[in-house]
Motif scaffolding. Structure first.
Motif, PDB file in Angstrom:
ATOM      1  N   LEU A  90      29.595  43.999  38.057  1.00 24.28           N
ATOM      2  CA  LEU A  90      29.988  43.056  37.013  1.00 24.28           C
ATOM      3  C   LEU A  90      31.500  42.986  36.967  1.00 24.28           C
ATOM      4  N   VAL A  91      32.038  41.809  37.172  1.00 28.13           N
ATOM      5  CA  VAL A  91      33.478  41.599  37.038  1.00 28.13           C
ATOM      6  C   VAL A  91      33.704  40.763  35.783  1.00 28.13           C
ATOM      7  N   ASN A  92      34.221  41.408  34.743  1.00 35.41           N
ATOM      8  CA  ASN A  92      34.503  40.739  33.470  1.00 35.41           C
ATOM      9  C   ASN A  92      35.877  40.084  33.549  1.00 35.41           C
ATOM     10  N   ASN A  93      35.884  38.849  34.033  1.00 35.33           N
ATOM     11  CA  ASN A  93      37.143  38.146  34.261  1.00 35.33           C
ATOM     12  C   ASN A  93      37.424  37.065  33.219  1.00 35.33           C
ATOM     13  N   GLY A 139      26.318  51.598  39.561  1.00 36.16           N
ATOM     14  CA  GLY A 139      26.858  50.247  39.499  1.00 36.16           C
ATOM     15  C   GLY A 139      28.350  50.322  39.280  1.00 36.16           C
ATOM     16  N   ALA A 140      28.982  49.156  39.271  1.00 37.77           N
ATOM     17  CA  ALA A 140      30.433  49.102  39.075  1.00 37.77           C
ATOM     18  C   ALA A 140      30.785  47.957  38.145  1.00 37.77           C
ATOM     19  N   VAL A 141      31.606  48.247  37.158  1.00 37.12           N
ATOM     20  CA  VAL A 141      32.131  47.237  36.249  1.00 37.12           C
ATOM     21  C   VAL A 141      33.643  47.186  36.440  1.00 37.12           C
ATOM     22  N   VAL A 142      34.156  46.003  36.699  1.00 38.27           N
ATOM     23  CA  VAL A 142      35.603  45.807  36.834  1.00 38.27           C
ATOM     24  C   VAL A 142      36.042  44.861  35.721  1.00 38.27           C
ATOM     25  N   ALA A 230      35.214  47.777  43.164  1.00 42.49           N
ATOM     26  CA  ALA A 230      33.772  47.526  43.171  1.00 42.49           C
ATOM     27  C   ALA A 230      33.058  48.272  44.284  1.00 42.49           C
ATOM     28  N   SER A 231      33.796  48.731  45.283  1.00 45.16           N
ATOM     29  CA  SER A 231      33.198  49.299  46.484  1.00 45.16           C
ATOM     30  C   SER A 231      33.121  50.821  46.427  1.00 45.16           C
TER      31      SER A 231
END
Length: 251
Positions: A90-93, A139-142, A230-231
């Motif tokens: 999830l990228v909160n942009n 998971g990854a949140v950015v 994210a990686s």
């Protein structure tokens, strides 16, 4: 590209323009299936076509995150459906770009809109998706912050407030979700040459004059940092703020 995100799925909010487009394209180039999201369907479909043209995979889901919980819930459901029921990244942009304005001249409705778009929607969306990542074991949140959330700048109090909130949320969510394998980090760009930002050239010059690099970032440079966070290259990076600002906040 190295295929670092092969087989993974991602949602990038606010990815019909600016930094979001570059992030969506960069994630797709590394093998992720990307859900592109924003208010403008025409621009969103254009981003999807550009990703497909480069050999990537993407889908568009329309969303106006200033509209509150129902809009956020609809985005989460539609993004999960488009991604096959699973979101790994999830990228909160999504955020409201604000013109530098003296604090006393900022209207109340602008304050409300900025908080709704830049903070509340991120809070709600992460609350919907991060627990699902945790239940699967990772998971990854950015979160897209800003150097405005780290240093004080005159006439930018409202924007700085929203970005400081983002930085704080990253730390809290790292404590909450990190033990379940979900990494949450902040990416904090400095001045970045998106089409909108180019219109504020006079405001950029004094900032860039203080940065060791003496230049603004390209959106693709911000996107490269987002891919890293994210990686698995950032497998033990939790709760960090990665600045991409030419050294401005360091000096």
């Amino acid at each position: 590209m190295s295929g670092r995100l092969q087989g993974r799925t991602a949602l990038v909010t606010g990815s019909t323009g600016g930094i979001g487009v570059a992030v969506a394209r960069a994630l797709a180039a590394e093998g992720a299936f990307v859900v592109v999201s924003g208010r403008d369907a025409g621009r969103g479909e254009e981003v999807v076509r550009s990703i497909a043209g480069a050999g990537g995979q993407a889908a568009f889901v329309a969303a106006d995150l200033s509209k509150g919980a129902h809009a956020v819930e609809a985005l989460a459901a539609s993004a999960l459906a488009a991604a096959g029921g699973r979101l790994d990244i999830l990228v909160n942009n999504a955020a409201m770009l604000l013109t530098p304005t003296p604090t006393a001249e900022v209207p109340e409705d602008t304050i409300d809109a900025a908080l709704a778009t830049s903070v509340k929607s991120m809070f709600l969306l992460t609350g919907l998706l991060a627990p699902r990542m945790a239940a699967r074991g990772g998971g990854a949140v950015v979160n897209l912050g800003s150097i405005n959330g780290l240093v004080g700048m005159a006439h930018s109090a409202l924007y700085s407030m929203t970005k400081a909130a983002v930085h704080s949320l990253t730390k809290s969510w790292s404590a909450e979700y990190g033990p379940y394998g979900v990494r949450v980090n902040t990416l904090a760009p400095g001045p970045t040459l998106t089409e909108k930002v180019k219109g504020y050239k006079e405001h950029l010059e004094p900032i860039l004059a203080r940065a060791p690099s003496r230049r603004a970032s390209a959106p693709e440079e911000i996107a490269a940092a987002a891919v890293f966070l994210a990686s698995d290259d950032a497998a033990n990076v939790h709760g960090a703020t990665l600045t991409v600002d030419g050294g401005f906040s360091a000096v």
